[in-house]
Motif scaffolding. Sequence first.
Motif, PDB file in Angstrom:
ATOM      1  N   GLU A   1       0.795  -1.143   0.089  1.00  0.00           N
ATOM      2  CA  GLU A   1      -0.050  -0.002  -0.102  1.00  0.00           C
ATOM      3  C   GLU A   1       0.817   1.341   0.070  1.00  0.00           C
ATOM      4  OE1 GLU A   1      -3.794   1.593   2.305  1.00  0.00           O
ATOM      5  OE2 GLU A   1      -2.333   0.488   3.324  1.00  0.00           O
ATOM      6  N   PHE A   2       0.365   2.455  -0.692  1.00  0.00           N
ATOM      7  CA  PHE A   2       1.012   3.579  -0.681  1.00  0.00           C
ATOM      8  C   PHE A   2       0.112   4.511   0.271  1.00  0.00           C
ATOM      9  CE2 PHE A   2       4.024   6.230  -3.372  1.00  0.00           C
ATOM     10  CZ  PHE A   2       3.707   7.624  -2.534  1.00  0.00           C
ATOM     11  N   PHE A   3       0.477   4.533   1.541  1.00  0.00           N
ATOM     12  CA  PHE A   3      -0.242   5.332   2.775  1.00  0.00           C
ATOM     13  C   PHE A   3       0.495   6.242   3.106  1.00  0.00           C
ATOM     14  CE2 PHE A   3      -1.317   5.630   7.188  1.00  0.00           C
ATOM     15  CZ  PHE A   3      -2.651   5.411   7.174  1.00  0.00           C
ATOM     16  N   VAL A   4      -0.462   7.569   3.013  1.00  0.00           N
ATOM     17  CA  VAL A   4       0.162   9.095   3.024  1.00  0.00           C
ATOM     18  C   VAL A   4      -0.273   9.240   4.416  1.00  0.00           C
ATOM     19  CG1 VAL A   4       0.123  11.407   2.432  1.00  0.00           C
ATOM     20  CG2 VAL A   4      -0.017   9.694   0.672  1.00  0.00           C
TER      21      VAL A   4
ATOM     22  N   ALA B   1      -0.842  14.388  -1.508  1.00  0.00           N
ATOM     23  CA  ALA B   1      -1.463  13.141  -1.019  1.00  0.00           C
ATOM     24  C   ALA B   1      -2.454  12.600  -1.810  1.00  0.00           C
ATOM     25  CB  ALA B   1      -1.861  13.742   0.186  1.00  0.00           C
TER      26      ALA B   1
ATOM     27  N   GLY C   1      -1.649   8.609  -2.824  1.00  0.00           N
ATOM     28  CA  GLY C   1      -1.873   7.843  -1.828  1.00  0.00           C
ATOM     29  C   GLY C   1      -3.022   6.749  -2.298  1.00  0.00           C
ATOM     30  N   ASP C   2      -2.869   5.464  -1.913  1.00  0.00           N
ATOM     31  CA  ASP C   2      -3.722   4.503  -2.080  1.00  0.00           C
ATOM     32  C   ASP C   2      -4.984   4.991  -1.027  1.00  0.00           C
ATOM     33  OD1 ASP C   2      -2.862   3.097  -4.158  1.00  0.00           O
ATOM     34  OD2 ASP C   2      -1.454   2.098  -2.671  1.00  0.00           O
ATOM     35  N   ARG C   3      -4.460   5.267   0.194  1.00  0.00           N
ATOM     36  CA  ARG C   3      -5.178   5.702   1.495  1.00  0.00           C
ATOM     37  C   ARG C   3      -4.519   6.843   2.089  1.00  0.00           C
ATOM     38  NH1 ARG C   3      -6.746   1.970   5.823  1.00  0.00           N
ATOM     39  NH2 ARG C   3      -4.603   1.219   5.572  1.00  0.00           N
ATOM     40  N   ILE C   4      -5.124   7.827   2.741  1.00  0.00           N
ATOM     41  CA  ILE C   4      -4.470   8.903   3.375  1.00  0.00           C
ATOM     42  C   ILE C   4      -5.098   9.000   4.722  1.00  0.00           C
ATOM     43  CG2 ILE C   4      -4.606  11.250   3.188  1.00  0.00           C
ATOM     44  CD1 ILE C   4      -5.146  11.278   0.404  1.00  0.00           C
ATOM     45  N   CYS C   5      -4.027   9.105   5.643  1.00  0.00           N
ATOM     46  CA  CYS C   5      -4.553   9.524   7.108  1.00  0.00           C
ATOM     47  C   CYS C   5      -4.223  10.592   7.447  1.00  0.00           C
ATOM     48  CB  CYS C   5      -3.500   8.418   7.971  1.00  0.00           C
ATOM     49  SG  CYS C   5      -3.675   8.818   9.810  1.00  0.00           S
TER      50      CYS C   5
ATOM     51  N   THR D   1      -9.664   6.728   1.135  1.00  0.00           N
ATOM     52  CA  THR D   1      -9.119   6.857  -0.088  1.00  0.00           C
ATOM     53  C   THR D   1      -9.073   8.354  -0.762  1.00  0.00           C
ATOM     54  OG1 THR D   1     -11.048   6.330  -1.135  1.00  0.00           O
ATOM     55  CG2 THR D   1      -9.975   4.473  -0.936  1.00  0.00           C
TER      56      THR D   1
ATOM     57  N   ASN E   1      -2.725  -0.025  -8.876  1.00  0.00           N
ATOM     58  CA  ASN E   1      -2.133   1.219  -8.613  1.00  0.00           C
ATOM     59  C   ASN E   1      -2.423   2.198  -9.791  1.00  0.00           C
ATOM     60  OD1 ASN E   1      -1.353   1.332  -5.933  1.00  0.00           O
ATOM     61  ND2 ASN E   1       0.620  -0.215  -6.384  1.00  0.00           N
TER      62      ASN E   1
END
Length: 320
Positions: free
Chosen positions: A28-31, A199, A203-207, A219, A273
């Motif tokens: 995962e690409f997690f931002v 972001a 990002g796949d998902r962003i926090c 997402t 992706n």
Amino acid sequence: MIEFKNVVKKYGTKTAVDNISFNIEEGEFFVLIGPSGCGKTTTLKMINRLITLSNGYIYFKNKPISEYPVYEMRWDIGYVLQQIALFPHMTIRENIAQVPQMKKWKEQDIEARIDELLNMVGLEPELYKARKPEELSGGQRQRVGVVRALAADPPVILMDEPFSALDPISREKLQDDLIKLQQKIKKTIVFVTHDIEEAMKLGDRICLLNEGHVEQIDTPNGFVTHPNNDFVKQFIGDKAKLSINDIKLSEVTGNLSIDEQVITKGYPIFSSNQLVKEVYADLAEHEAIIIEDNTKSTQRVLKREDMFKFLSDFRKGGQN
């Protein structure tokens, strides 16, 4: 692959990270994003124990990070800084070779890895290996920083605002290059930024963090269509206007079925992706395509009518 469970970080009486819990999936690409002082860099640095947590647990591959020998763990987690931090007295080759040498790789394997990675980021090995960092542009040095983090083939890459010091043109080019690189290497990437556009793009998902708390994990499209509260709405703002073409296929296929009969028909295969715009031609030619997740462990069928429905729903949501 990485799990935060009730993690707290305090500096004296100040709480920098306050009881956060979330999972980061393999590939995962997690931002991590948020205002200055929200705890995003502290959160990142706790993963490879550059900062020790005060309470709670962080798990890496289902094992608490405290149970790993710290230096061995850092060898297995690549780290890219905003300041790049290449050794100025070393050549590009020597900079990239550091961790493989510490892990006692054979010299011929190190040379092959350096050549492979430099070619992957568009730097011809014979032209760049013998140069010193001062002989490179900012964008080239940052590419070397990414390559160095990848040198020993770690499963996880941490990136702390790696592009923020670059000019806008170099920054956008490196963002595009990182997206293409991730499609090839499929690493688990944890990326800190203060730029919501960056972001949304990566990002796949962003926090989204605020004063040490998690406001929302979602997402990019989820932030736009279902913001949790007023803080999220204000932070995202107008910059979160997404183009349909820039949405990743993972957003389209998340709820689709795994259809073994269709998968065996030999339809074109894409990575989750990749972007929606990359599959239009194949969906015009075929009734369906196959979408693989980041680890290639799951394949989902994206039919032409599924894409039509997604595009229709997206437009109804007010995007362009």
